[in-house]
Design a protein around this motif. Structure first.
Motif, mmCIF file in Angstrom:
data_model
loop_
_atom_site.group_PDB
_atom_site.id
_atom_site.type_symbol
_atom_site.label_atom_id
_atom_site.label_comp_id
_atom_site.label_asym_id
_atom_site.label_seq_id
_atom_site.Cartn_x
_atom_site.Cartn_y
_atom_site.Cartn_z
ATOM 1 N N ILE A 188 62.759 -24.523 -63.898
ATOM 2 C CA ILE A 188 62.408 -25.521 -64.895
ATOM 3 C C ILE A 188 63.564 -26.521 -64.958
ATOM 4 C CG2 ILE A 188 61.870 -25.948 -67.324
ATOM 5 C CD1 ILE A 188 60.805 -23.110 -67.502
ATOM 6 N N PRO A 189 63.426 -27.685 -64.321
ATOM 7 C CA PRO A 189 64.535 -28.644 -64.326
ATOM 8 C C PRO A 189 64.674 -29.321 -65.685
ATOM 9 C CG PRO A 189 62.634 -29.589 -63.218
ATOM 10 C CD PRO A 189 62.271 -28.172 -63.552
ATOM 11 N N ARG A 190 65.844 -29.815 -65.946
ATOM 12 C CA ARG A 190 66.124 -30.403 -67.257
ATOM 13 C C ARG A 190 65.246 -31.617 -67.560
ATOM 14 N NH1 ARG A 190 72.202 -32.857 -66.098
ATOM 15 N NH2 ARG A 190 71.581 -34.938 -65.368
ATOM 16 N N GLY A 191 64.761 -32.271 -66.520
ATOM 17 C CA GLY A 191 63.953 -33.473 -66.721
ATOM 18 C C GLY A 191 62.600 -33.216 -67.355
ATOM 19 N N VAL A 192 62.152 -31.948 -67.406
ATOM 20 C CA VAL A 192 60.858 -31.662 -68.032
ATOM 21 C C VAL A 192 61.000 -31.220 -69.485
ATOM 22 C CG1 VAL A 192 59.919 -31.025 -65.784
ATOM 23 C CG2 VAL A 192 60.704 -29.231 -67.320
ATOM 24 N N LEU A 193 62.224 -31.098 -69.972
ATOM 25 C CA LEU A 193 62.437 -30.686 -71.365
ATOM 26 C C LEU A 193 62.356 -31.920 -72.256
ATOM 27 C CD1 LEU A 193 65.309 -28.094 -70.852
ATOM 28 C CD2 LEU A 193 62.840 -27.686 -70.989
ATOM 29 N N ARG A 194 61.129 -32.305 -72.549
ATOM 30 C CA ARG A 194 60.837 -33.543 -73.287
ATOM 31 C C ARG A 194 60.261 -33.228 -74.654
ATOM 32 N NH1 ARG A 194 63.533 -37.617 -70.649
ATOM 33 N NH2 ARG A 194 63.271 -37.380 -68.378
ATOM 34 N N ASP A 195 60.099 -34.245 -75.463
ATOM 35 C CA ASP A 195 59.621 -34.062 -76.834
ATOM 36 C C ASP A 195 58.263 -33.375 -76.886
ATOM 37 O OD1 ASP A 195 61.891 -35.372 -77.626
ATOM 38 O OD2 ASP A 195 60.897 -37.245 -78.185
ATOM 39 N N ILE A 196 57.362 -33.729 -75.959
ATOM 40 C CA ILE A 196 55.981 -33.261 -76.081
ATOM 41 C C ILE A 196 55.797 -31.810 -75.668
ATOM 42 C CG2 ILE A 196 55.024 -35.582 -75.812
ATOM 43 C CD1 ILE A 196 54.297 -34.848 -72.937
ATOM 44 N N VAL A 197 56.856 -31.145 -75.176
ATOM 45 C CA VAL A 197 56.729 -29.731 -74.815
ATOM 46 C C VAL A 197 57.547 -28.838 -75.747
ATOM 47 C CG1 VAL A 197 56.167 -30.210 -72.419
ATOM 48 C CG2 VAL A 197 58.561 -29.933 -73.060
ATOM 49 N N THR A 198 57.929 -29.348 -76.905
ATOM 50 C CA THR A 198 58.644 -28.525 -77.874
ATOM 51 C C THR A 198 57.662 -27.746 -78.743
ATOM 52 O OG1 THR A 198 58.739 -30.336 -79.475
ATOM 53 C CG2 THR A 198 60.619 -30.076 -77.979
ATOM 54 N N SER A 199 58.172 -26.678 -79.358
ATOM 55 C CA SER A 199 57.390 -25.859 -80.274
ATOM 56 C C SER A 199 58.149 -25.706 -81.592
ATOM 57 C CB SER A 199 57.139 -24.455 -79.704
ATOM 58 O OG SER A 199 56.337 -24.504 -78.544
ATOM 59 N N ASN A 200 57.406 -25.641 -82.698
ATOM 60 C CA ASN A 200 57.982 -25.236 -83.968
ATOM 61 C C ASN A 200 58.021 -23.716 -84.028
ATOM 62 O OD1 ASN A 200 58.233 -27.901 -84.974
ATOM 63 N ND2 ASN A 200 56.061 -27.892 -85.526
ATOM 64 N N LEU A 201 59.012 -23.169 -84.708
ATOM 65 C CA LEU A 201 59.141 -21.725 -84.853
ATOM 66 C C LEU A 201 58.881 -21.337 -86.304
ATOM 67 C CD1 LEU A 201 62.389 -21.113 -82.751
ATOM 68 C CD2 LEU A 201 60.017 -20.725 -82.043
ATOM 69 N N PRO A 202 57.953 -20.422 -86.566
ATOM 70 C CA PRO A 202 57.713 -19.981 -87.937
ATOM 71 C C PRO A 202 58.996 -19.452 -88.574
ATOM 72 C CG PRO A 202 55.988 -19.164 -86.485
ATOM 73 C CD PRO A 202 57.055 -19.759 -85.604
ATOM 74 N N GLY A 203 59.211 -19.812 -89.833
ATOM 75 C CA GLY A 203 60.385 -19.358 -90.551
ATOM 76 C C GLY A 203 61.611 -20.213 -90.366
ATOM 77 N N TRP A 204 61.518 -21.237 -89.517
ATOM 78 C CA TRP A 204 62.628 -22.166 -89.295
ATOM 79 C C TRP A 204 62.274 -23.522 -89.897
ATOM 80 C CZ3 TRP A 204 67.095 -21.270 -86.082
ATOM 81 C CH2 TRP A 204 67.137 -19.983 -85.513
ATOM 82 N N ASN A 205 63.264 -24.248 -90.405
ATOM 83 C CA ASN A 205 63.030 -25.606 -90.893
ATOM 84 C C ASN A 205 63.944 -26.590 -90.187
ATOM 85 O OD1 ASN A 205 65.570 -26.056 -92.737
ATOM 86 N ND2 ASN A 205 64.749 -24.076 -93.391
ATOM 87 N N HIS A 206 63.453 -27.812 -90.056
ATOM 88 C CA HIS A 206 64.192 -28.892 -89.384
ATOM 89 C C HIS A 206 64.681 -28.437 -88.008
ATOM 90 C CE1 HIS A 206 63.952 -30.999 -93.160
ATOM 91 N NE2 HIS A 206 64.665 -30.070 -93.770
ATOM 92 N N THR A 207 63.790 -27.789 -87.268
ATOM 93 C CA THR A 207 64.140 -27.165 -85.992
ATOM 94 C C THR A 207 63.017 -27.367 -84.991
ATOM 95 O OG1 THR A 207 65.473 -25.442 -87.078
ATOM 96 C CG2 THR A 207 64.681 -24.949 -84.866
#
Length: 272
Positions: free
Chosen positions: A33-52
Motif C-alpha cells: 500500500i504506497p503512501r500515495g493512496v492514503l487519501r481523504d476518501i479512504v479514511t474511516s471513523n473509529l467508534p469511541g474516538w472524537n476528532h479522529t
C-alpha cells in the motif's frame, strides 16, 4: 548523528491531471500500500474516538494474513478516546509519528513525542488525548493476545531515541534492530520493532519464515524482494506479508532506510 524522522500521511486528493499509475500491489503472498493512496476518501471513523480519522492498512482476511490489524490514526487537537479498545482480549502497540500525544495507562500518564512507543496488554485500562494545538499521527497495531500460563506482559511507554539499536551479526552495524521487548520474554506473543539499514546495506538472503509481517516505512527508500518480485518502496509505504513469503531488501540511500516491523512470535502452532 542525524535525528530520526517518521513519515505520516496528510490526506488530500491528487489533481484531476494526475496519472492513475501507482505502486499499489495486491498478490496472494503480499500487499503493498504506497503512501500515495492514503487519501481523504479512504479514511474511516473509529467508534469511541472524537476528532479522529484513520487509515486501516491491515486486517485479518481469510486466506491471507490473519494475526493482526494495523491503522494509521490522525488525532486532531482536543481529540482522542476514553475507551479506545473495544475488545478485552486485544493487545496494542502505539508508535507516534508526528505531534504530541498523552497516553494514560492504568492511571499513569505518558507524554509521547515522535518516536514514542506504548505497549498496552490485553485488558489494560488506557486512554489517548491530543492536548496540543496541532494534529498527532500514530500507527496502531492490534493483536488478539494468546495467553501463556505463568506469563503476563506489562504495559510500558518509552521513546525510541532512548533505546540503543542492536546490530545484526556480521553486519558491522549496517543492519540493526531497535527492540522494545526482550525477544526471550515469552509473555510477549508479538514483536513490534524498528529495523534500520545504512545506505547500501542488505538483507543478504531471502527470509522465508512462519511469522507474518506488517512493515511501515518510517524513513528512506529501498528495493524490497517480496516473493518473486522486486518492488521499490519509500517512507510512508506499507507492506503486508503472509507467512512464508520470501523477503529481502537493498537500502537505496542516500540516507537510512528504516521501518516499523510487526511479527507474531513465541507461541506453539495450533493444529486442533
Amino acid at each position: 548523528m542525524s535525528e530520526p524522522t517518521y513519515y505520516a500521511p496528510e490526506g488530500g486528493l491528487p489533481s484531476q491531471t494526475t496519472l492513475l499509475t501507482d505502486r499499489a500491489i495486491v498478490k496472494e503472498a503480499y500487499t503493498v500500500i504506497p503512501r500515495g493512496v492514503l487519501r481523504d476518501i479512504v479514511t474511516s471513523n473509529l467508534p469511541g474516538w472524537n476528532h479522529t480519522r484513520s487509515w486501516i492498512i491491515a486486517k485479518p482476511i481469510a486466506g491471507f494474513a490473519t494475526t493482526f490489524a494495523q491503522y494509521i490514526v490522525e488525532v486532531s487537537p482536543g481529540g482522542g478516546s476514553d475507551r479506545p479498545e473495544p475488545e478485552s482480549g486485544v493487545e496494542s502497540v502505539l508508535f507516534l509519528l508526528t505531534g504530541a500525544l498523552n497516553v494514560v495507562i492504568d492511571g499513569e500518564k505518558h507524554a509521547l513525542t515522535p518516536g514514542g512507543y506504548a505497549y498496552l496488554p490485553a485488558g489494560a485500562d488506557w486512554s489517548v488525548t491530543n492536548d496540543s494545538d496541532a494534529p498527532a499521527t500514530f500507527t496502531w497495531v492490534r493483536k488478539a493476545y494468546e495467553p501463556l500460563e505463568g506469563h503476563a506482559p506489562k504495559a510500558f511507554a518509552v521513546q525510541e531515541q532512548d533505546i540503543e539499536p542492536t546490530p545484526m551479526p556480521d553486519t558491522n552495524g549496517a543492519w540493526a534492530t531497535t527492540r522494545f521487548v526482550d525477544p526471550d520474554d515469552l509473555a510477549h506473543d508479538m514483536h513490534v520493532n524498528i529495523v534500520t539499514f545504512e545506505p547500501g546495506a542488505v538483507i543478504p538472503f531471502a527470509e522465508t519464515h512462519v511469522m507474518e509481517h506488517g512493515i511501515y516505512v518510517l524513513e528512506g527508500k529501498a528495493v524490497y524482494r517480496l516473493n518473486d518480485d522486486w518492488v521499490e518502496v519509500q517512507a510512508g509505504d506499507f507492506m503486508w506479508l503472509r507467512a512464508f513469503c520470501p523477503q529481502a531488501c537493498y537500502a537505496g540511500g542516500p540516507g537510512k532506510f528504516r521501518y516499523l516491523l510487526y511479527k507474531d512470535v513465541n507461541r506453539q502452532i495450533k493444529l486442533t
